[in-house]
Design a protein around this motif. Structure first.
Motif, short mmCIF file in Angstrom:
data_model
loop_
_atom_site.label_atom_id
_atom_site.label_comp_id
_atom_site.label_asym_id
_atom_site.label_seq_id
_atom_site.Cartn_x
_atom_site.Cartn_y
_atom_site.Cartn_z
N UNK A 110 0.81 -1.22 0.00
CA UNK A 110 0.00 0.00 0.00
C UNK A 110 0.84 1.27 0.00
N UNK A 111 2.17 1.13 0.13
CA UNK A 111 3.06 2.29 0.12
C UNK A 111 3.53 2.66 -1.28
N UNK A 112 2.91 2.09 -2.30
CA UNK A 112 3.35 2.32 -3.68
C UNK A 112 3.36 3.80 -4.05
N UNK A 113 2.38 4.56 -3.60
CA UNK A 113 2.31 5.98 -3.96
C UNK A 113 3.51 6.76 -3.41
N UNK A 114 3.89 6.51 -2.17
CA UNK A 114 5.03 7.24 -1.61
C UNK A 114 6.33 6.80 -2.28
N UNK A 115 6.48 5.50 -2.56
CA UNK A 115 7.68 5.04 -3.27
C UNK A 115 7.75 5.67 -4.66
N UNK A 116 6.61 5.78 -5.33
CA UNK A 116 6.58 6.39 -6.66
C UNK A 116 7.03 7.85 -6.59
N UNK A 117 6.56 8.57 -5.58
CA UNK A 117 6.99 9.97 -5.40
C UNK A 117 8.49 10.03 -5.17
N UNK A 118 9.00 9.20 -4.28
CA UNK A 118 10.44 9.20 -3.98
C UNK A 118 11.28 8.85 -5.21
N UNK A 119 10.88 7.82 -5.93
CA UNK A 119 11.69 7.33 -7.05
C UNK A 119 11.63 8.25 -8.27
N UNK A 120 10.71 9.19 -8.28
CA UNK A 120 10.68 10.22 -9.32
C UNK A 120 11.35 11.51 -8.87
N UNK A 121 11.80 11.56 -7.62
CA UNK A 121 12.54 12.70 -7.09
C UNK A 121 13.98 12.58 -7.55
N UNK A 122 14.49 13.55 -8.31
CA UNK A 122 15.87 13.44 -8.81
C UNK A 122 16.92 13.21 -7.71
N UNK A 123 16.70 13.75 -6.53
CA UNK A 123 17.67 13.58 -5.45
C UNK A 123 17.78 12.12 -5.02
N UNK A 124 16.70 11.36 -5.13
CA UNK A 124 16.72 9.93 -4.82
C UNK A 124 17.12 9.14 -6.06
N UNK A 125 16.46 9.42 -7.16
CA UNK A 125 16.66 8.65 -8.39
C UNK A 125 18.09 8.74 -8.92
N UNK A 126 18.72 9.90 -8.79
CA UNK A 126 20.09 10.08 -9.29
C UNK A 126 21.05 9.06 -8.72
N UNK A 127 20.97 8.83 -7.40
CA UNK A 127 21.92 7.93 -6.75
C UNK A 127 21.53 6.46 -6.88
N UNK A 128 20.34 6.19 -7.39
CA UNK A 128 19.92 4.80 -7.62
C UNK A 128 20.08 4.40 -9.08
N UNK A 129 20.54 5.32 -9.91
CA UNK A 129 20.67 5.02 -11.33
C UNK A 129 19.34 5.02 -12.07
N UNK A 130 18.34 5.67 -11.49
CA UNK A 130 17.01 5.70 -12.09
C UNK A 130 16.67 7.06 -12.69
N UNK A 131 17.68 7.92 -12.83
CA UNK A 131 17.42 9.31 -13.22
C UNK A 131 16.86 9.45 -14.63
N UNK A 132 16.98 8.44 -15.48
CA UNK A 132 16.42 8.53 -16.83
C UNK A 132 15.13 7.75 -16.97
N UNK A 133 14.61 7.23 -15.88
CA UNK A 133 13.39 6.44 -15.94
C UNK A 133 12.24 7.18 -15.29
N UNK A 134 11.07 6.97 -15.85
CA UNK A 134 9.85 7.48 -15.23
C UNK A 134 9.22 6.30 -14.51
N UNK A 135 9.01 6.44 -13.23
CA UNK A 135 8.43 5.37 -12.43
C UNK A 135 6.94 5.69 -12.26
N UNK A 136 6.08 4.86 -12.82
CA UNK A 136 4.64 5.09 -12.71
C UNK A 136 4.09 4.37 -11.49
N UNK A 137 2.95 4.83 -11.02
CA UNK A 137 2.31 4.22 -9.87
C UNK A 137 1.96 2.76 -10.16
N UNK A 138 1.46 2.48 -11.33
CA UNK A 138 1.10 1.10 -11.69
C UNK A 138 2.30 0.18 -11.68
#
Length: 178
Positions: free
Chosen positions: A20-48
């Protein structure tokens, strides 16, 4: 109850991931400050997609939510992955999602909890991680806990037109000072 205290520290505990925490994880993983250090900075993470990922993670492996004890606030995520029991090795990854919660030692405490679990419960002997060279705060944290640099893949990532080294670090049970 939303979270379960699998491993408990002084200020945080680790709980199995809650889907049920998918929405907060989606917000975090689309935040450049988080995504940059995870190697996800070029990906769009959707809620689905994040719901599907959390469903998978909650059913396999050792993936945990990092929870603040004082109010059961979700702070981030930590995992032991790619576990090879024959060789007694695994990889570790983590992040703290909320900017205001970073730099307060919660990640270090979560790392100590999962290393203790990995070494003493899962009987692992070697736990490694990778970290971007442009993340000095994480590097300092890992070194303080006892991780050692074991190699470097030069200019292995590109971010904002700049190449970044990927640093490989690991820790053995005798190097882990709780």
């Amino acid at each position: 109850m939303r979270y379960f205290r699998k491993m408990e520290g002084e200020r945080v505990y680790l709980s199995p991931i809650h889907t049920d925490d998918a929405e907060i994880y989606t917000r975090w993983l689309n935040d450049p400050a988080v995504a940059d250090h995870l190697g996800l900075y070029r990906q769009l993470i959707s809620l689905g997609n994040e719901k599907k990922i959390l469903e998978t993670l909650s059913n396999e492996g050792h993936h945990y939510a990092i929870i603040l004890k004082e109010n059961d606030e979700l702070l981030g995520n930590i995992s032991l992955m790619d576990i090879e029991h024959i060789y007694r090795r695994a990889a570790m990854g983590l992040f703290i999602g909320e900017a205001g919660r970073r730099g307060r030692g919660y990640g270090a405490e979560a790392i100590r909890l999962i290393l203790d679990y990995g070494f003493h419960t899962l009987n692992l002997h070697n736990i490694m991680l990778t970290v971007h060279a442009d993340n000095p705060r994480a590097l300092a944290c890992y070194q303080k806990i006892g991780f050692r640099e074991i190699g470097r893949r030069r200019e292995a990532r590109i971010k904002d037109g700049q190449y970044i080294d990927l640093i490989f670090m690991d820790i053995l049970p005798g190097e882990f000072g709780k």
